[in-house]
Design a protein around this motif. Sequence first.
Motif, PDB file in Angstrom:
ATOM      1  N   GLY A  12       0.821  -1.200   0.000  1.00  0.00           N
ATOM      2  CA  GLY A  12       0.000   0.000   0.000  1.00  0.00           C
ATOM      3  C   GLY A  12       0.857   1.254   0.000  1.00  0.00           C
ATOM      4  N   GLY A  13       0.166   2.389   0.111  1.00  0.00           N
ATOM      5  CA  GLY A  13       0.854   3.671   0.101  1.00  0.00           C
ATOM      6  C   GLY A  13       0.075   4.763  -0.602  1.00  0.00           C
ATOM      7  N   GLY A  14      -1.245   4.557  -0.714  1.00  0.00           N
ATOM      8  CA  GLY A  14      -2.099   5.610  -1.253  1.00  0.00           C
ATOM      9  C   GLY A  14      -1.848   5.951  -2.708  1.00  0.00           C
ATOM     10  N   TYR A  15      -1.294   5.032  -3.481  1.00  0.00           N
ATOM     11  CA  TYR A  15      -0.894   5.282  -4.857  1.00  0.00           C
ATOM     12  C   TYR A  15       0.123   6.418  -4.962  1.00  0.00           C
ATOM     13  CZ  TYR A  15      -4.355   2.098  -6.905  1.00  0.00           C
ATOM     14  OH  TYR A  15      -5.070   0.979  -7.284  1.00  0.00           O
ATOM     15  N   GLY A  16       0.768   6.736  -3.814  1.00  0.00           N
ATOM     16  CA  GLY A  16       1.784   7.786  -3.812  1.00  0.00           C
ATOM     17  C   GLY A  16       3.160   7.287  -3.430  1.00  0.00           C
ATOM     18  N   MET A  17       3.218   6.129  -2.757  1.00  0.00           N
ATOM     19  CA  MET A  17       4.470   5.491  -2.376  1.00  0.00           C
ATOM     20  C   MET A  17       4.174   4.029  -2.118  1.00  0.00           C
ATOM     21  SD  MET A  17       3.968   4.857   1.120  1.00  0.00           S
ATOM     22  CE  MET A  17       5.548   4.895   1.953  1.00  0.00           C
TER      23      MET A  17
END
Length: 213
Positions: A12-17
């Motif tokens: 995971g990572g919020g589609y940012g990381m």
Amino acid sequence: MTTDRSILVLPGGGYGMLADHEGEPVAEWLRSLGWSARVVRYPVLTRHPGPLDAVRAEVAAERAAGARLVGVLGFSAGGHLAGHVALAPDSSPEQRPDLAILCYPVVSMLRSTHVGSRENLLGPDADQAAREAVSLERLVTPHAPPMFVWHTVADEAVLLGEHAYPLAAALASSGVPHELHVFADGVHGLGLAHGEQAEPWPDLCARWLARFA
């Protein structure tokens, strides 16, 4: 380990990381169960369908390499991506996984929680149609692969009632084999959940996976 059963791990990572604790430690656990497993570092801060296409290509690559069964396992936004790969209506047969494991997944892009995932994937001005097109609860059909889903009631970042429950309801309505495990305690982002109330989830998942031996 070489095996004809493979699982791709999507942190995971919020589609940012990409969260490291939801990557290689999880792949190591899956290998201990007799599966081939590797972490897919899918593109982040990349608009749809970039992440989806990247993972579909990885599923197809596993099949081309001789995998008899290919699964996806994802956490949070990675859970959304795992579910999207499993449910995307325009995938070819070789791009579709045979099973999906979704851990405290982002499911709906129509809800108020985890706005960051939606904006990173779709942009800040995505319209209703674009959001519906990537909301997993809208994509379930009777042809969806079996799914294992777990979440916690206490998760305030991705609300159980806005995400896992609507997905489970859609799976049930379509007659898709699935398990949903809900634990009372535990914040978002637990990973393997060592020392947490949700710590049994890997054992529950291992028993579920044993059906696919």
